[in-house]
Design a protein around this motif. Structure first.
Motif, PDB file in Angstrom:
ATOM      1  N   THR A  37     -14.485   1.047  -6.702  1.00 59.11           N
ATOM      2  CA  THR A  37     -13.648   2.524  -6.713  1.00 59.11           C
ATOM      3  C   THR A  37     -12.706   2.491  -8.106  1.00 59.11           C
ATOM      4  OG1 THR A  37     -11.996   1.189  -5.658  1.00 59.11           O
ATOM      5  CG2 THR A  37     -13.489   2.681  -4.439  1.00 59.11           C
ATOM      6  N   ARG A  85     -10.304  -3.723   3.702  1.00 58.85           N
ATOM      7  CA  ARG A  85     -11.605  -3.047   2.872  1.00 58.85           C
ATOM      8  C   ARG A  85     -12.468  -3.983   2.183  1.00 58.85           C
ATOM      9  NH1 ARG A  85     -13.965  -0.651  -1.630  1.00 58.85           N
ATOM     10  NH2 ARG A  85     -12.881  -0.912  -3.582  1.00 58.85           N
ATOM     11  N   ARG A  99      -6.387   9.094   3.427  1.00 57.15           N
ATOM     12  CA  ARG A  99      -6.541   9.236   1.844  1.00 57.15           C
ATOM     13  C   ARG A  99      -8.053   9.741   1.688  1.00 57.15           C
ATOM     14  NH1 ARG A  99      -5.464   4.702  -2.474  1.00 57.15           N
ATOM     15  NH2 ARG A  99      -7.394   4.019  -1.474  1.00 57.15           N
ATOM     16  N   SER A 144     -10.571   4.138  -2.685  1.00 54.83           N
ATOM     17  CA  SER A 144     -11.251   4.329  -1.356  1.00 54.83           C
ATOM     18  C   SER A 144     -10.776   5.505  -0.283  1.00 54.83           C
ATOM     19  CB  SER A 144     -11.219   2.887  -0.502  1.00 54.83           C
ATOM     20  OG  SER A 144     -10.036   2.468  -0.336  1.00 54.83           O
ATOM     21  N   ASN A 164       5.576   0.025   0.237  1.00 57.51           N
ATOM     22  CA  ASN A 164       4.421   0.772  -0.100  1.00 57.51           C
ATOM     23  C   ASN A 164       2.980  -0.331   0.106  1.00 57.51           C
ATOM     24  OD1 ASN A 164       2.385   2.590  -0.386  1.00 57.51           O
ATOM     25  ND2 ASN A 164       2.814   3.053  -2.697  1.00 57.51           N
ATOM     26  N   GLY A 178       2.474   5.396   1.048  1.00 48.63           N
ATOM     27  CA  GLY A 178       1.874   5.694  -0.195  1.00 48.63           C
ATOM     28  C   GLY A 178       1.998   7.258  -0.490  1.00 48.63           C
ATOM     29  N   HIS A 204      -8.810  -7.239   0.869  1.00 47.62           N
ATOM     30  CA  HIS A 204     -10.238  -7.231   0.416  1.00 47.62           C
ATOM     31  C   HIS A 204     -10.956  -8.297   0.980  1.00 47.62           C
ATOM     32  CE1 HIS A 204      -8.159  -4.418  -2.339  1.00 47.62           C
ATOM     33  NE2 HIS A 204      -9.221  -3.925  -2.497  1.00 47.62           N
ATOM     34  N   ARG A 245       6.130  -1.463  -8.083  1.00 44.02           N
ATOM     35  CA  ARG A 245       6.087  -0.686  -7.059  1.00 44.02           C
ATOM     36  C   ARG A 245       7.061  -1.121  -5.845  1.00 44.02           C
ATOM     37  NH1 ARG A 245      -0.025  -0.154  -4.200  1.00 44.02           N
ATOM     38  NH2 ARG A 245       0.385   1.019  -2.559  1.00 44.02           N
TER      39      ARG A 245
HETATM   40  O1  TXA Z   1     -10.232   1.684  -3.915  1.00 43.31           O
HETATM   41  C1  TXA Z   1      -8.817   1.295  -3.341  1.00 43.31           C
HETATM   42  O2  TXA Z   1      -8.530   1.389  -2.312  1.00 43.31           O
HETATM   43  C2  TXA Z   1      -8.334   0.423  -4.528  1.00 43.31           C
HETATM   44  C3  TXA Z   1      -8.934  -0.602  -4.726  1.00 43.31           C
HETATM   45  C4  TXA Z   1      -8.602  -1.607  -5.703  1.00 43.31           C
HETATM   46  O3  TXA Z   1      -9.622  -1.418  -3.613  1.00 43.31           O
HETATM   47  N1  TXA Z   1      -6.986  -0.037  -3.992  1.00 43.31           N
HETATM   48  C5  TXA Z   1      -6.057   1.117  -3.678  1.00 43.31           C
HETATM   49  O4  TXA Z   1      -4.887   0.434  -3.274  1.00 43.31           O
HETATM   50  O5  TXA Z   1      -6.189   2.180  -3.968  1.00 43.31           O
HETATM   51  P1  TXA Z   1      -3.380   1.125  -3.392  1.00 43.31           P
HETATM   52  O6  TXA Z   1      -2.356  -0.006  -3.030  1.00 43.31           O
HETATM   53  O7  TXA Z   1      -3.157   1.795  -4.737  1.00 43.31           O
HETATM   54  O8  TXA Z   1      -3.625   2.324  -2.191  1.00 43.31           O
HETATM   55  C6  TXA Z   1      -3.245   2.004  -0.999  1.00 43.31           C
HETATM   56  C7  TXA Z   1      -2.795   2.922  -0.066  1.00 43.31           C
HETATM   57  C8  TXA Z   1      -1.258   2.966  -0.412  1.00 43.31           C
HETATM   58  O9  TXA Z   1      -1.173   4.544  -0.563  1.00 43.31           O
HETATM   59  C9  TXA Z   1      -0.479   2.517   1.048  1.00 43.31           C
HETATM   60  O10 TXA Z   1       0.407   3.412   1.438  1.00 43.31           O
HETATM   61  C10 TXA Z   1      -1.995   2.840   1.986  1.00 43.31           C
HETATM   62  O11 TXA Z   1      -3.044   2.768   1.243  1.00 43.31           O
HETATM   63  N2  TXA Z   1      -1.673   1.827   2.975  1.00 43.31           N
HETATM   64  C11 TXA Z   1      -1.885   0.473   3.076  1.00 43.31           C
HETATM   65  N3  TXA Z   1      -1.822  -0.282   4.125  1.00 43.31           N
HETATM   66  C12 TXA Z   1      -1.386   0.631   5.005  1.00 43.31           C
HETATM   67  C13 TXA Z   1      -0.879   0.827   6.343  1.00 43.31           C
HETATM   68  N4  TXA Z   1      -1.028  -0.574   7.132  1.00 43.31           N
HETATM   69  N5  TXA Z   1      -1.045   1.816   7.067  1.00 43.31           N
HETATM   70  C14 TXA Z   1      -0.938   3.136   6.009  1.00 43.31           C
HETATM   71  N6  TXA Z   1      -1.295   3.363   4.998  1.00 43.31           N
HETATM   72  C15 TXA Z   1      -1.273   2.076   4.201  1.00 43.31           C
END
Ligand code: TXA
Ligand code: MG
Length: 354
Positions: free
Chosen positions: A43, A128, A203, A188, A70, A239, A75, A66
């Protein structure tokens, strides 16, 4: 004190990538001793730290700039490994069988091995299983889950090649693994399992709404995917409340009949310094300066792959304004729309037909 960031090049231009065992062992050692390693995924690039370590997660938030409420995605190397870190369910199994390894993240109840620092204080954890060979090999070599947000500084577009990562993260991480360009270019798809037959799409990404509907009976799209949240509304995913991928110049999305939009852009090019994320078929009709052709209008895969790269490049030309087409909200278009509408702070110009 800036770190001395080691940059390891793994992309030798050959497909499939075969990461050198020596480089991966070193990267795994860095992670296991509490350091940060940026690695490629299918991604976008991820900013990795040990998912089970509160200290590593704190370092990730700091390197990215950050807010620590958030949460991070963890992985794993194999879909079944989720059970070590989270409580899975038959619905998870179905999603995993259909889409993992691949660009899907599933929110599950957290087990205690994952500290609250990693999940931004939540009792759920995002899991993921990436399909990229380097990401997979790195998780295997580490023998533990890797927490990784996208490897951009907070507020910048997610990085889709190593040069973006170097721009944002040089001196802030211990190692950057350069695995060339990311295939998909958008982060993703994230879903939260509500019950056996229901998931909420938090998302959109390359695993589309329609694809999810083939596996789960009810798929609800979270309101923040399409609309701006009100002042006091709480998003389902933390996020969503932050402005994302904001270019320095204002980004305006254009909506209207293709001839009308093209005439509008021609006039605008005479009036001010525009950067334009245009379709390939429009290049001939416009002044070449400031054009960023994202692919044919019907090629959403190309548009997804180039979006973040061209937002960064467009910004570097210091334009007065950046224009892009508003994508349709179907298939991969929903993911494009979601990223672009937020980058544009919901600014859409409707061009009337003559
Ligand atoms: O493709 C991807 O998902 C990439 C690659 C590196 O794997 N990672 C990514 O992570 O986009 P990040 O941190 O930029 O975005 C993760 C999103 C954030 O908006 C966060 O709020 C949401 O996932 N998130 C993470 N854990 C969560 C949870 N327990 N409940 C709700 N939302 C969550
Ligand atoms: Mg991100």
């Amino acid at each position: 004190m800036p770190l001395n960031t080691e940059i390891v090049r793994i992309d030798d231009g050959c497909a499939p990538l075969s990461p050198s065992a020596e480089a991966l062992c070193r990267a795994a050692d860095v992670l296991l001793s509490g350091g940060l390693v940026v690695f490629p995924t299918e991604t976008v690039y991820g900013l990795g730290g040990l998912a089970t370590s509160a200290t590593s997660s704190r370092k990730i938030y700091e390197a990215k700039g950050r807010p620590s409420d958030n949460p991070l995605i963890i992985h794993i190397a194999h879909p079944a490994d989720a059970e070590r870190y989270a409580i899975t369910s038959p619905c998870y199994e179905r999603l995993a069988k259909a889409f993992m390894p691949g660009p899907l993240t599933v929110i599950l109840p957290r087990r205690d091995v994952i500290p609250r620092e990693t999940t931004g204080g939540l009792d759920t954890v995002a899991v993921r299983c990436p399909s990229h060979p380097v990401a997979h090999a790195l998780i295997e070599a580490t023998g533990a889950a890797i927490a990784a947000p996208s490897a951009n500084r907070s507020g910048k577009p997610s990085p889709t090649c190593a040069s973006h990562v170097i721009d944002d993260m040089d001196g802030r991480v211990d190692m950057i693994i350069d695995g060339g360009e990311c295939d998909i270019g958008l982060e993703s798809t994230i879903v939260k399992i509500e019950d056996e037959d229901t998931v909420t799409l938090l998302r959109p990404g390359a695993i589309t709404y329609d694809a999810l509907c083939m596996v789960v009976e009810n798929v609800t799209v979270a309101p923040a995917v399409l609309e701006r949240l009100g002042e006091n509304e709480r998003p389902l995913s933390p996020g969503m409340k932050y402005r994302h991928y904001a270019p320095d110049a204002p980004l305006v999305l254009l909506e209207g009949d293709s001839d009308a939009v093209l005439s509008f852009l021609k006039e605008e090019q005479k009036r001010r310094r525009c950067a334009i994320l245009c379709y390939d078929e429009e290049v001939e009709g416009l002044d070449r300066a400031g054009l960023f052709p994202v692919g044919p209008s019907n090629d959403l895969t190309s548009q997804a792959k180039l979006l973040f790269c061209y937002l960064r490049e467009a910004d570097r030309t210091a334009p007065d304004i950046i224009y892009a087409h508003q994508p349709k909200k179907e298939g991969l278009g929903l993911a494009l729309y979601n990223r672009m509408i937020r980058a544009a702070a919901h600014t859409v110009l409707h061009i009337p037909s003559p």
